[in-house]
Design an enzyme around this catalytic site. Structure first.
Site, mmCIF file in Angstrom:
data_model
loop_
_atom_site.group_PDB
_atom_site.id
_atom_site.type_symbol
_atom_site.label_atom_id
_atom_site.label_comp_id
_atom_site.label_asym_id
_atom_site.label_seq_id
_atom_site.Cartn_x
_atom_site.Cartn_y
_atom_site.Cartn_z
ATOM 1 C CG MET A 564 -2.082 -0.987 1.116
ATOM 2 S SD MET A 564 -3.281 -0.793 2.441
ATOM 3 C CE MET A 564 -2.358 -1.422 3.834
ATOM 4 C CB CYS A 565 3.735 2.361 1.886
ATOM 5 S SG CYS A 565 2.688 2.483 3.356
#
Length: 708
Positions: A564-565
């Site tokens: 997600m990052c």
């Protein structure tokens, strides 16, 4: 009768700030490293008497006229001077360094200016250059300090001019002046209705009291005597017994051309810019002057030899030396910032890149889709190039992990749930450079594989508004940067920008690698694809999706924290962002712009990543690659050229025509149906044909024996 030597009032200078602004533009855009003389004009006006109210009624203070230069001095703005004003011609010589300014041969420059005036007197018998002046300057454009020194070359007279101490210079309009109020009004009317301005003039009177104003060049020693003719000039002096500086060269003019008849002259120092009202009286002064104390000097020997000249202006300390104008405290800070931004860029054109089109760059409007790490670095680099319009689009807010990696955000931006990234980034740009047109838009970009629910209806309506806003933003900008986190978020702006013929710059990051590419432009109608011997496309370059055989789909669902990052090496984003901006600048400098071809590989070894720096696919800034893949672990960049794919889900004509004919309905199908784009472009058929081909292959297996 007591006599006194005529003393002349020096002509002071006055530089308007607009003059220095114009000189700055001239230095940066035209002169550059040249110190050639530039012709300019200036104006001076009559001296004035201002009533001193503190000293009581009837007390006046003289305010001399100054020779003023302003922005219009570099053009033709002074061709018609105001009433009571005169135009002077001069040159400005600007030096590149303060050392050159100090070491300039000022005697040589001054004598050359004086020689020019003297030559004009003898050869053309014209008064046009009597007011010639010289201005030497040095412009410190980093501190906005301007060092300058004026010279007003004026010839000395030997013997000196004298005037009887009594009455001396007397007021015009008095009985002693032999000029009545009515005659002065006629002179005023003729001076200021003449099509030709008269800095110097003749006043001829006849026995019938008729008055006529004529040009100095009409002077005739046979008919113009002290009884019939008065010599006049626009006088910037306000001193009652001291005429202004311009009279000196006028007297030298008469002595050079008419030495036998001009040892005694009647002079009027014209100081009236308007007709006096009430009991004011005329301000002009009248006097009769003569050469030598005996008043009978008629020596005409060596009149063609140039007299000595004086005229360097004194500084504010009363010494011969330059002055300094410091504009920084009085300038608008925003204007200072704008000029400072342009300064470093314009210096590129002095020695390195004279062909660089900075105006095209500054006028380019950039839309940044994504205000994260890439968006922040791209924006800062665009500002460095002087781009004036930058818009951000982002739907997220500043989080605590952002400020250390995204240079437009600060810790306080993370508080209270975080500020909207797009608006915050735009605000930060204005803090860095107040003159920039930066705007932020909080906007969600719909994506393929992310269905839009039909209920509640407000969601669909909001999606329509978001798409319409995105279309509007792309339409009103010239370059679109795709700086988002996911693959599918780039699809919609790719389609819209391709249809609207906008330059698309795409930047994507891996852990230690990056991709920077420019999307190819839509083929022009009736154009033919030109293929080179390597099989790649020289004219029709591909987009981000041209190498895919599957449509963009949902890549965001069911991701772990590290997915997600954006997990990349911290230095990678700034490298990729600056590379993208520099690539955009190269494209803008190419004559074909968005349709600039990619550089061709070396003929001898197409795999050695070497290119002809002066061949096609280059601009004044260098190569214009189609794609750059950077590998930080190896500190290496790889040039790639990718041809446009006729079944591409992002830029093929099939997709573009569906978008143009169906609009939002086509987009909604792409958002809701994961297989829609594959069916539309025929990728599903391609996949089926591939599977069928594999099934039709007869596999042969050898029996016995070992492989080794």
């Amino acid at each position: 009768m007591a006599q006194t030597i005529v003393q002349f009032t020096p002509l002071p200078s006055l530089t308007h700030p607009s003059f220095w602004h114009k000189l700055t533009e001239l230095k940066l855009d035209v002169l550059k490293l040249s110190d050639a003389e530039v012709d300019i004009t200036a104006t001076y006006r009559v001296g004035r008497l201002i009533e001193d109210r503190e000293s009581g009624p009837g007390t006046f203070v003289g305010v001399g006229g100054s020779l003023g230069v302003e922005e219009e001095s570099f053009g033709l703005g002074h061709s018609s001077p105001a009433i009571g004003s005169a135009v002077a011609k001069g040159v400005v010589k600007n030096y590149n360094t303060i050392e050159e300014f100090k070491a300039a041969d000022k005697s040589k420059l001054f004598n050359e200016a004086a020689d020019k005036i003297w030559k004009s007197i003898l050869e053309t018998r014209s008064t046009a250059l009597l007011n010639t002046f010289l201005l030497i300057t040095y412009a410190d454009l980093k501190k906005y300090r301007y060092y300058y020194w004026f010279a007003f070359p004026a010839f000395t007279s030997t013997p000196a001019w004298h005037i009887n101490a009594h009455p001396g210079w007397i007021g015009a309009g008095t009985p002693e002046s032999k000029l009545s109020d009515q005659q002065l009004r006629v002179i005023y009317d003729q001076l200021h209705t003449s099509k030709q301005p008269f800095p110097y003039f003749l006043i001829r009177s006849s026995s019938s009291s008729a008055i006529n104003v004529a040009a100095i060049e009409d002077y005739s020693p046979n008919t113009d005597t002290n009884e019939t003719t008065t010599i006049g000039f626009i006088d910037p002096s306000a001193q009652p017994q001291n005429p202004g500086w311009p009279l000196r060269n006028l007297l030298a003019y008469f002595r050079a051309l008419y030495p036998q008849s001009t040892s005694k002259l009647r002079i009027i120092c014209w100081r009236d810019a308007e007709v006096p009202r009430g009991e004011e009286g005329w301000k002009s002064r009248v006097g009769t002057i003569f050469l030598g104390p005996d008043g009978v000097s008629t020596d005409g020997s060596n009149v063609t030899t140039r007299p000595n000249a004086v005229g360097w202006e004194k500084n504010v300390q009363g010494k011969l030396g330059p002055r300094m104008a410091d504009l920084a405290p009085m300038m608008d800070p925003v204007r200072l910032a704008n000029q400072a931004v342009d300064l470093n860029l314009k210096l590129m054109r002095w020695r390195i890149l004279p062909e660089l089109d900075l105006e095209k760059i500054s006028a380019t409007k950039c839309l940044l889709l994504g205000a994260g790490t890439l968006g922040c670095y791209v924006a800062r680099c665009l500002m460095g190039w002087g781009v004036r319009t930058i818009s951000f689009v982002d739907s997220s807010r500043v989080s605590f992990s952002n400020p250390v990696r995204q240079p437009l955000f600060k810790f306080e931006d993370c508080l209270n749930g975080g500020r909207p990234k797009a608006e915050c980034a735009a605000e930060r740009l204005k803090e860095v450079w107040p003159g920039i047109n930066a705007t932020g838009y909080t906007l969600s970009i719909p994506m393929p594989g992310h269905p839009i629910p039909a209920s509640p209806p407000s969601v669909l309506e909001q999606t329509k508004k978001d798409v319409a806003k995105l279309e509007e933003l792309i339409e009103t900008h010239d370059v679109v940067y795709l700086l988002m986190d996911s693959r599918e978020s780039r699809w919609l702006p790719t389609v819209i920008a391709r249809a609207k013929d906008k330059l698309v710059m795409n930047v994507a990051l891996g852990f230690d690698s990056f991709l920077v590419m420019r999307h190819g432009a839509r083929p022009e109608q009736h154009s033919m694809d030109q293929r080179d011997e390597l099989g790649g496309s020289r004219k029709h370059l591909g987009c981000y999706y041209c190498n895919d055989i599957v449509a963009p789909a949902d890549s965001l669902t069911d991701r772990t924290l590290d997915q997600m990052c954006t997990v990349t090496r911290p230095g990678l984003a700034s490298m990729a962002a600056s590379t993208a901006v520099e690539l955009m600048m190269n494209v803008l400098q190419h004559p074909q712009g968005i349709r600039a071809p990619a550089p061709r590989p070396s003929v001898t070894n197409p795999l050695d990543n070497q290119f002809d720096e002066h061949g096609e696919g280059t601009s004044v800034l260098g190569l214009i690659p189609h794609q750059l893949r950077g590998y930080l672990a190896q500190f290496r960049n790889l040039h790639i050229v990718g041809a446009a794919y006729d079944q591409c889900t992002g830029c093929s004509e099939t997709v573009l025509k569906a978008y143009e004919s169906q609009g939002f309905d086509m987009m909604l199908n792409a958002f809701n149906d994961p297989k829609y784009l594959e069916r539309l472009t025929g990728l599903d058929k391609l996949y089926e044909d591939g599977e069928k081909a594999l099934e039709d292959v007869d596999w042969v297996e050898e029996e016995g024996g070992d492989d080794f």
